[in-house]
Write an enzyme that holds these catalytic residues in place. Structure first.
Site, PDB file in Angstrom:
ATOM      1  N   ASP A 112      -1.728  12.676 -29.920  1.00  0.00           N
ATOM      2  CA  ASP A 112      -1.899  11.263 -29.531  1.00  0.00           C
ATOM      3  C   ASP A 112      -1.378  10.285 -30.575  1.00  0.00           C
ATOM      4  OD1 ASP A 112      -4.147  12.137 -31.201  1.00  0.00           O
ATOM      5  OD2 ASP A 112      -4.989  10.148 -30.790  1.00  0.00           O
ATOM      6  N   ASP A 163      -2.920  12.424 -35.835  1.00  0.00           N
ATOM      7  CA  ASP A 163      -3.660  13.675 -36.014  1.00  0.00           C
ATOM      8  C   ASP A 163      -3.081  14.760 -35.115  1.00  0.00           C
ATOM      9  OD1 ASP A 163      -4.612  13.361 -33.419  1.00  0.00           O
ATOM     10  OD2 ASP A 163      -6.268  12.110 -34.097  1.00  0.00           O
ATOM     11  N   TYR A 222     -11.631   8.687 -27.484  1.00  0.00           N
ATOM     12  CA  TYR A 222     -11.128   8.208 -26.183  1.00  0.00           C
ATOM     13  C   TYR A 222     -12.231   8.273 -25.148  1.00  0.00           C
ATOM     14  CZ  TYR A 222      -6.734   8.340 -28.601  1.00  0.00           C
ATOM     15  OH  TYR A 222      -5.741   8.100 -29.520  1.00  0.00           O
ATOM     16  N   GLU A 234      -1.452   3.349 -38.163  1.00  0.00           N
ATOM     17  CA  GLU A 234      -1.299   4.566 -37.353  1.00  0.00           C
ATOM     18  C   GLU A 234      -0.482   4.271 -36.085  1.00  0.00           C
ATOM     19  OE1 GLU A 234      -5.001   6.533 -36.319  1.00  0.00           O
ATOM     20  OE2 GLU A 234      -3.950   8.416 -35.899  1.00  0.00           O
TER      21      GLU A 234
END
Ligand SMILES: *[C@@H]1O[C@H](CO)[C@@H](O)[C@H](O)[C@H]1NC(C)=O
Ligand SMILES: *[C@@H]1O[C@H](CO)[C@@H](O)[C@H](O)[C@H]1NC(C)=O
Ligand SMILES: *[C@@H]1O[C@H](CO)[C@@H](O)[C@H](O)[C@H]1NC(C)=O
Length: 485
Positions: free
Chosen positions: A75, A78, A227, A463
């Site tokens: 995603d 990570d 999520y 990120e």
């Protein structure tokens, strides 16, 4: 000599065009926005992989349940495969191709490849339907304690699923949306694949609808707060039905979408909340195809537009002093790209139907929507108070310390030894630039005052994420076609 002269003249003129018109090179940014997806690939990498610092990874994903769940996308920074945002990303990549594929002739194959890397995985995740849908590989609580390359992963790879007794209408309907949208992308290019996607989409949607519930209820410890389905599952049922209607042309899906009775004032479209997207998608049936059945979706789509337009009296979102849409301090850029995408699409529909609409007294034209898209995308590409491009590898001044494991740790091609769970932390905490350039990655972005730290530890700002880039692919294609250099 003659050739050299004309080349340097060409180069000079090229620079002049950029400087004078203030128009970024959308085509270059579009190419890069798609290269980024190669950098997020899990599984066995194909021969055409151009970001060659990444290695193969997750090659036994699924083995915990004796299924093949290799492939798909990580995603963000990570190494977890979260099915919910991955499906949304795939839907948005597919929608980008469907609306703007003609505007990206040079990149169409790459865009289709990016969609297919997602759908190949989602088909595997759907292999146990109608009984179960696999929705995640990897435990983020465990994995987030490590900083290591995906290829070296030392944490376990548990597989999570939703079933009739532990339902997940949100993730299942989003998976259905992705498969249905992608079936349209491949309807001429690969008929067999397209039919398979469509059939699986129908099954996934039936599963979502029959066993109602939110996946966060049964999987809370591994999907929240990452999520978590904060907005519930009704928005995905609407979105899934909208895409099934597009893919199958079966009007029962449109009737179903209406029967949900959703009437929302939401001003944000994201991996969590799909309502504004579904309403824009279905508004085309009213605007372009004159289907009165869809008029309520047009109304909701326009309320969304009025909630983000700076000159509208019903604007409910905020902008930074430098002019960037600002929703929140973590991964804010995702709202900038989803909103820019919806504005691009709505502008296109209005233009095709020769319509305008009103936010109270303000008459809104397709051109005004386009102005706002350009403003937002130009900001991402460097037209902002810091003169910073928030797309890695675009322009001279871009984030060098992005929060991303494989980008920040020297590649196996340089240093073959596994760094191990803890071994990567010196790279996380180092203030040196990342050794591997994740070309095209758009990061979370600046704070509410247009400040940006370029600090690997500040994941809220540094990120990247697949659902930031996916809608940008569409918006860049739209701008590339409308503002040629
Ligand atoms: C349309 O979809 C509904 C719901 O899935 C299904 O029951 C029906 O048979 C479909 N109709 C056609 C013509 O395929
Ligand atoms: C984001 O804002 C919330 C609420 O204002 C605050 O609690 C949180 O610490 C902020 N996070 C970051 C990363 O700045
Ligand atoms: C808002 O209004 C100003 C002044 O009339 C105009 O210059 C600007 O383009 C408008 N912005 C949008 C997004 O329509």
């Amino acid at each position: 000599m003659g050739i050299e002269k004309s080349i340097s003249l060409f180069v000079l003129l090229g620079f002049a065009a950029v400087g004078v018109s203030g128009t970024p090179d959308y085509r270059d940014a579009l190419t890069k926005s798609l290269v980024f997806f190669e950098g997020q690939r899990s599984g066995k990498l194909p021969p055409g992989q151009t970001l060659n610092w990444r290695g193969d990874s997750g090659l036994s994903d699924g083995s915990a349940e004796h299924v093949d769940l290799t492939g798909g996308y990580y995603d963000a920074g990570d190494n977890i495969k979260f099915g919910f945002p991955m499906a949304f990303t795939t839907t948005m990549l597919a929608w980008s191709v469907l609306e703007f594929g003609r505007q990206m002739p040079k990149e169409l194959d790459h865009a289709r490849e990016a969609v297919r890397w997602g759908t190949d995985y989602l088909l595997k995740a759907s292999s146990a339907l109608p009984d179960a849908l696999y929705v995640q590989v990897g435990n983020p609580n465990e994995e987030h304690k490590c900083w290591e390359r995906a290829g070296d992963m030392s944490t376990s790879r548990p597989v999570y699923k939703v079933t009739s007794s532990n339902p997940g209408s949100d993730v299942a309907a989003e998976t259905a949306a992705a498969l249905a949208a992608a079936s349209l992308v491949f309807r001429h290019a690969d008929v067999h694949y397209s039919n398979k996607l469509k059939e699986t989409a129908v099954k996934a949607f039936a599963f979502a609808n029959k066993y109602r519930g939110s996946y966060s209820d049964s999987l809370s410890s591994v999907v929240c707060p990452f999520y978590c389905s904060y907005s519930g599952y009704e928005d995905e049922l609407l979105w899934g039905a909208a895409w099934l209607y597009k893919a199958t042309k079966n009007s029962s899906y449109l009737s179903y979408a209406k029967s949900l009775g959703i009437n929302s004032d939401s001003d944000s479209f994201s991996w969590d909340n799909k309502i504004p997207g579904a309403c824009v998608l279905l508004s085309r049936d009213y605007l372009v195809q004159k289907n009165e059945e869809a008029s309520e979706f047009r109304e909701q789509a326009e309320r969304f537009m009025c909630s983000v337009l700076p000159n509208s009296s019903s604007m409910s979102v905020k902008y930074t002093p430098g002019g960037l849409l600002y929703k929140m301090n973590g991964s804010n850029m995702q709202y900038v790209t989803t909103t820019s995408f919806l504005l691009s699409v709505y502008s296109k529909y209005l233009k095709a139907s020769k319509q305008t609409f009103k936010c109270d007294n303000l008459v809104v034209t397709p051109a005004q929507l386009r102005v706002l898209v350009k403003k937002q995308v130009d900001y991402i590409l460097g037209e902002n108070p810091r003169g910073m491009s928030y797309m890695v590898g675009y322009g001279e001044n871009f984030p060098r310390r992005i929060h991303h494991r494989d980008s920040s740790i020297p590649t196996i091609r340089v240093s073959a030894e596994a760094v191990g769970c803890d071994g990567g932390f010196p790279f996380l905490y180092s203030d040196k630039p990342n050794p591997n350039i994740l070309t095209g990655a758009v990061v979370g972005g600046p704070d509410e005052n247009d400040n940006f730290a370029d600090d690997r530890n500040n994941y809220a700002e540094s990120e990247p994420a697949i659902y930031i880039n996916a809608p940008l692919v569409g918006a860049l294609s739209y701008l590339a076609a409308n503002f040629q250099l």
